[in-house]
Write an enzyme that holds these catalytic residues in place. Structure first.
Site, PDB file in Angstrom:
ATOM      1  N   SER A   1      -1.426  -7.613 -25.799  1.00 28.98           N
ATOM      2  CA  SER A   1      -2.585  -7.836 -24.945  1.00 28.98           C
ATOM      3  C   SER A   1      -2.126  -8.502 -23.644  1.00 28.98           C
ATOM      4  O   SER A   1      -1.184  -8.025 -23.011  1.00 28.98           O
ATOM      5  CB  SER A   1      -3.628  -8.660 -25.699  1.00 28.98           C
ATOM      6  OG  SER A   1      -4.869  -8.653 -25.033  1.00 28.98           O
TER       7      SER A   1
ATOM      8  N   ASP B   1      -5.781  -1.770 -25.832  1.00 28.70           N
ATOM      9  CA  ASP B   1      -5.459  -3.142 -26.223  1.00 28.70           C
ATOM     10  C   ASP B   1      -5.521  -3.287 -27.746  1.00 28.70           C
ATOM     11  O   ASP B   1      -6.457  -2.814 -28.389  1.00 28.70           O
ATOM     12  CB  ASP B   1      -6.463  -4.103 -25.570  1.00 28.70           C
ATOM     13  CG  ASP B   1      -6.009  -5.554 -25.588  1.00 28.70           C
ATOM     14  OD1 ASP B   1      -5.521  -6.008 -26.636  1.00 28.70           O
ATOM     15  OD2 ASP B   1      -6.161  -6.230 -24.556  1.00 28.70           O
TER      16      ASP B   1
END
Length: 481
Positions: free
Chosen positions: A49, A172
């Site tokens: 992330s 993500d």
């Protein structure tokens, strides 16, 4: 040098995991600086992330000092990129509320991320993201990295769309996991250092943004507990001499994280806190952990990332500058201070985070062991004192800064915190000689911003107004510090 090249993929005895946390991952840079000062080296680094940004800068061959400058000088609005207006008129067709165009054209160039260099260097750095086509978390090695991998790795569902590399879609990984410890385990790591910035406090807040964040906290922390359980099972195999990944001794996990929840991304966009403040927080938290490292690593349970409810809290910045003499050099000096006052279980707690810029060295140094206290001068008036330790050119100094705070109303009108008296001297010397002292000044604009852009939050997660700020600064200055 933080990264030590491994001879092969299963020779990563020490791994560094840069977890997610949005653009708050500037916090990680302070941690990296503290690790660098301890001369720690890692055989493997993984970014997930938001941690992908810092992993990409390291993979591009940049030093920790470069990462610091990149974050401090970044215009955070470059993370915002809207889709064409007509797309919002058909929300049922939207792939995301925004896109990654500005990150591609502005953020990555500012961070000096060079995909071609990353591929050539083939450092033991991986980038973990969700392979949406397979619904799994995939660690992309640096030699196979594509620019779309980096952009997809920070593309939160709803906020930004998935991106395609070859025939597969990526996004993500946060909904599956926000830190990929098992990639380090698979590579043979016997010591894993995790830099964690996701919240885990007990209160449930109202509002769409808070609840979106809560969902991230649940998935990120829940996945971390699951990885802890997997590591415990691997350690049982290691103890029996049956390690599936080649470890010779039990895997230790170290986790560095903020003791209180970090502010959310919107607070950075609205300049209530800055990347510099986050870097200083990370540095101070890491120095504290490194001063007393658990011999057997952290206890792997759900309390590891938990924080108390922060209660009512107020955070604000001070920035003082002047020309002072450092030994025999005239130097432009700037002292950056972020003060955070919080009501914790009906008791006030003051945290102070600082950094000092020395122009003649063209370097900024974060402080640690920060302390704030109220004293009385000879006239009986209140004087506020900040003490912090700073390492400059491998030597530890004590910085002492004193200033007056007349009243909350003075602060609101920009009439308070005009100047401070600074003294700097070697901390460990028996008879220390002052190396720098003098008066630093804060501009009127900076003083006004200190109040009107202050980070003011109530215990229920809502923002505090003028009255709340005045109440909190009154507590800080008069009652509980």
């Amino acid at each position: 040098m933080l990264i030590k090249e491994s001879h092969n993929e299963t020779d990563a005895k020490k791994s560094l995991i840069l977890a997610g946390g949005g653009i708050r991952v500037a916090y990680q840079v302070g941690v990296l600086k503290a690790l660098e000062e301890e001369a720690m080296e890692f055989n493997h680094v993984d970014g997930t992330s938001g941690g992908i940004f810092n992993a990409a800068m390291l993979a591009s061959g940049q030093q920790v000092a470069d990462l610091r400058n990149n974050w401090i000088q970044l215009d955070l609005t470059h993370f915002i990129s809207a889709v064409p207006l007509k797309d919002y008129l058909t929300p049922w067709k939207l792939k995301g509320m925004g896109d990654t165009d500005a990150i591609r054209t502005k953020v990555l160039p500012h961070f000096k991320v060079r995909i071609d260099q990353i591929r050539k260097k083939e450092l033991p750095i991986t980038f973990s993201l969700c392979n949406f086509s397979k619904k799994t978390v995939q660690a992309i090695p640096s030699k196979d990295l594509h620019e779309n991998h980096l952009l997809a790795g920070i593309s939160l569902p709803i906020v930004m769309p998935a991106l395609k590399v070859a025939d597969e879609w990526f996004i993500d990984a946060v909904w599956i996991k926000d830190a990929h410890l098992m990639e380090a385990v698979r590579r043979g790591a016997e010591e894993i250092w995790v830099v964690w910035g996701i919240g885990n406090h007990p209160d449930y807040f109202a509002g769409a943004l808070n609840q979106y964040v809560h969902s991230i906290e649940m998935s990120a922390n829940g996945a971390l507990w699951e990885e802890f359980e997997q590591i415990k099972w691997v350690n049982k195999d290691i103890k029996r001499g049956e390690s599936p990944f080649g470890q010779q001794q039990a895997i230790k996990v170290h986790l560095i994280r903020p003791p209180l929840p970090l502010p959310l991304d919107p607070d950075l966009f609205f300049k209530k806190i800055t990347s510099r403040d986050l870097i200083n927080m990370g540095y101070q938290d890491a120095k504290k952990y490194l001063s007393d490292i658990p011999e057997n690593g952290a206890l792997l349970n759900e309390t590891l990332t938990s924080t108390p409810g922060i209660g009512d809290h107020l955070g604000f910045r001070l920035q003082f500058s002047a020309e002072l003499t450092w030994k025999e050099n005239i130097s432009h000096v700037s002292l950056y201070v972020f003060l955070r006052y919080a009501d914790l279980e009906e008791k006030g707690q003051m945290d102070v985070f600082t950094s000092l810029f020395l122009g003649h060295l063209n370097q900024e140094y974060s402080g640690f062991q920060g302390r704030f206290q109220r004293k009385k001068n000879e006239s009986g008036l209140s004087v506020y004192e900040i003490e912090t330790s700073i390492i400059i050119e491998n030597r530890v100094y004590l910085l002492v800064a004193r200033f007056n705070g007349n009243s909350p109303w003075h602060w609101m009108l920009g009439m308070d915190f005009k100047e401070l008296e600074l003294v700097l001297y070697p901390k460990l010397d028996a008879d220390p000689e002052i190396v720098m002292e003098g008066t630093l000044f804060q501009s009127f604009a900076s003083r006004i911003k200190g109040f009107w852009w202050a980070l003011a939050k109530k215990r229920n997660g809502s923002n505090g107004g003028i009255g709340f700020k005045l109440k909190m600064i009154k507590k800080m200055l008069y009652n509980e510090v």
